[in-house]
Design a protein around this motif. Structure first.
Motif, PDB file in Angstrom:
ATOM      1  N   ASN A  49       0.815  -1.212   0.000  1.00  0.00           N
ATOM      2  CA  ASN A  49       0.000   0.000   0.000  1.00  0.00           C
ATOM      3  C   ASN A  49       0.849   1.263   0.000  1.00  0.00           C
ATOM      4  OD1 ASN A  49      -2.642  -1.029  -0.054  1.00  0.00           O
ATOM      5  ND2 ASN A  49      -2.510  -1.560   2.101  1.00  0.00           N
ATOM      6  N   GLY A  50       2.161   1.119   0.008  1.00  0.00           N
ATOM      7  CA  GLY A  50       3.033   2.291  -0.001  1.00  0.00           C
ATOM      8  C   GLY A  50       3.111   2.975   1.344  1.00  0.00           C
ATOM      9  N   CYS A  51       3.165   2.209   2.420  1.00  0.00           N
ATOM     10  CA  CYS A  51       3.229   2.771   3.772  1.00  0.00           C
ATOM     11  C   CYS A  51       4.427   3.713   3.904  1.00  0.00           C
ATOM     12  CB  CYS A  51       3.350   1.654   4.809  1.00  0.00           C
ATOM     13  SG  CYS A  51       1.958   0.516   4.804  1.00  0.00           S
ATOM     14  N   LYS A  52       4.241   4.783   4.655  1.00  0.00           N
ATOM     15  CA  LYS A  52       5.265   5.813   4.810  1.00  0.00           C
ATOM     16  C   LYS A  52       6.589   5.244   5.322  1.00  0.00           C
ATOM     17  CE  LYS A  52       6.074  10.258   6.973  1.00  0.00           C
ATOM     18  NZ  LYS A  52       5.480  11.370   7.694  1.00  0.00           N
ATOM     19  N   HIS A  53       6.548   4.304   6.252  1.00  0.00           N
ATOM     20  CA  HIS A  53       7.762   3.755   6.857  1.00  0.00           C
ATOM     21  C   HIS A  53       8.015   2.303   6.443  1.00  0.00           C
ATOM     22  CE1 HIS A  53       8.026   7.324   9.303  1.00  0.00           C
ATOM     23  NE2 HIS A  53       6.777   7.154   9.682  1.00  0.00           N
ATOM     24  N   CYS A  54       7.652   1.939   5.224  1.00  0.00           N
ATOM     25  CA  CYS A  54       7.766   0.552   4.761  1.00  0.00           C
ATOM     26  C   CYS A  54       9.208   0.047   4.873  1.00  0.00           C
ATOM     27  CB  CYS A  54       7.304   0.427   3.320  1.00  0.00           C
ATOM     28  SG  CYS A  54       7.375  -1.278   2.708  1.00  0.00           S
ATOM     29  N   PRO A  55       9.441  -1.003   5.687  1.00  0.00           N
ATOM     30  CA  PRO A  55      10.792  -1.551   5.819  1.00  0.00           C
ATOM     31  C   PRO A  55      11.159  -2.490   4.667  1.00  0.00           C
ATOM     32  CG  PRO A  55       9.325  -2.764   7.235  1.00  0.00           C
ATOM     33  CD  PRO A  55       8.514  -1.656   6.612  1.00  0.00           C
ATOM     34  N   TYR A  56      10.202  -2.769   3.790  1.00  0.00           N
ATOM     35  CA  TYR A  56      10.426  -3.694   2.684  1.00  0.00           C
ATOM     36  C   TYR A  56      10.778  -2.983   1.385  1.00  0.00           C
ATOM     37  CZ  TYR A  56       8.263  -6.757   6.067  1.00  0.00           C
ATOM     38  OH  TYR A  56       7.986  -7.438   7.218  1.00  0.00           O
ATOM     39  N   GLY A  57      10.808  -1.656   1.409  1.00  0.00           N
ATOM     40  CA  GLY A  57      11.230  -0.888   0.243  1.00  0.00           C
ATOM     41  C   GLY A  57      10.164  -0.684  -0.818  1.00  0.00           C
ATOM     42  N   PHE A  58       8.913  -1.029  -0.544  1.00  0.00           N
ATOM     43  CA  PHE A  58       7.860  -0.851  -1.538  1.00  0.00           C
ATOM     44  C   PHE A  58       7.482   0.619  -1.649  1.00  0.00           C
ATOM     45  CE2 PHE A  58       3.488  -0.588  -3.027  1.00  0.00           C
ATOM     46  CZ  PHE A  58       3.558  -1.367  -4.167  1.00  0.00           C
ATOM     47  N   LYS A  59       7.444   1.125  -2.858  1.00  0.00           N
ATOM     48  CA  LYS A  59       6.998   2.491  -3.143  1.00  0.00           C
ATOM     49  C   LYS A  59       5.917   2.400  -4.203  1.00  0.00           C
ATOM     50  CE  LYS A  59      10.248   4.548  -0.753  1.00  0.00           C
ATOM     51  NZ  LYS A  59      10.002   4.831   0.610  1.00  0.00           N
ATOM     52  N   LYS A  60       4.807   3.103  -3.983  1.00  0.00           N
ATOM     53  CA  LYS A  60       3.750   3.128  -4.989  1.00  0.00           C
ATOM     54  C   LYS A  60       4.255   3.872  -6.213  1.00  0.00           C
ATOM     55  CE  LYS A  60      -0.657   2.707  -2.767  1.00  0.00           C
ATOM     56  NZ  LYS A  60      -1.950   3.331  -2.508  1.00  0.00           N
ATOM     57  N   PRO A  61       3.945   3.365  -7.395  1.00  0.00           N
ATOM     58  CA  PRO A  61       4.335   4.103  -8.608  1.00  0.00           C
ATOM     59  C   PRO A  61       3.582   5.420  -8.671  1.00  0.00           C
ATOM     60  CG  PRO A  61       3.227   2.025  -9.162  1.00  0.00           C
ATOM     61  CD  PRO A  61       3.269   2.125  -7.674  1.00  0.00           C
ATOM     62  N   THR A  62       4.285   6.461  -9.061  1.00  0.00           N
ATOM     63  CA  THR A  62       3.649   7.780  -9.182  1.00  0.00           C
ATOM     64  C   THR A  62       3.037   7.912 -10.561  1.00  0.00           C
ATOM     65  OG1 THR A  62       5.726   8.767  -9.872  1.00  0.00           O
ATOM     66  CG2 THR A  62       5.205   8.866  -7.540  1.00  0.00           C
ATOM     67  N   GLN A  63       1.912   8.578 -10.618  1.00  0.00           N
ATOM     68  CA  GLN A  63       1.251   8.796 -11.912  1.00  0.00           C
ATOM     69  C   GLN A  63       1.846  10.041 -12.561  1.00  0.00           C
ATOM     70  OE1 GLN A  63      -2.921   9.043 -11.268  1.00  0.00           O
ATOM     71  NE2 GLN A  63      -3.128   6.885 -10.773  1.00  0.00           N
ATOM     72  N   ARG A  64       2.205   9.908 -13.828  1.00  0.00           N
ATOM     73  CA  ARG A  64       2.788  11.031 -14.547  1.00  0.00           C
ATOM     74  C   ARG A  64       1.713  11.701 -15.385  1.00  0.00           C
ATOM     75  NH1 ARG A  64       8.090   8.689 -17.336  1.00  0.00           N
ATOM     76  NH2 ARG A  64       6.810   9.374 -19.044  1.00  0.00           N
ATOM     77  N   LYS A  65       1.711  13.022 -15.372  1.00  0.00           N
ATOM     78  CA  LYS A  65       0.778  13.775 -16.217  1.00  0.00           C
ATOM     79  C   LYS A  65       1.392  13.925 -17.606  1.00  0.00           C
ATOM     80  CE  LYS A  65      -1.276  16.426 -12.517  1.00  0.00           C
ATOM     81  NZ  LYS A  65      -1.574  17.758 -12.007  1.00  0.00           N
ATOM     82  N   MET A  66       0.565  13.771 -18.608  1.00  0.00           N
ATOM     83  CA  MET A  66       1.067  13.906 -19.980  1.00  0.00           C
ATOM     84  C   MET A  66       0.608  15.190 -20.588  1.00  0.00           C
ATOM     85  SD  MET A  66       0.757  10.191 -21.561  1.00  0.00           S
ATOM     86  CE  MET A  66       1.682   8.870 -20.933  1.00  0.00           C
TER      87      MET A  66
END
Length: 57
Positions: free
Chosen positions: A40-57
């Protein structure tokens, strides 16, 4: 008289704290203790998971 909340963000072994908006934030200590990544992209994720950011076109 104003009440002051105790800042628990820097305390060892704390499972969560409340941010300035009043939302509960899980700590890396709790997330490691839980034993898995929820992706879920937790702020303090110890597993290194980051949610992909959506890019505006």
């Amino acid at each position: 008289m104003a009440k002051h909340k105790k800042d628990t963000r820097l305390q060892e072994g704390v499972d969560y704290y409340f941010n300035e908006k009043g939302l509960m934030v899980l700590t890396a200590h709790y997330l490691r203790k839980r034993g898995y990544c929820c992706k879920n992209g937790c702020k303090h994720c110890p597993y290194g998971f980051k949610k992909p950011t959506q890019r505006k076109m």
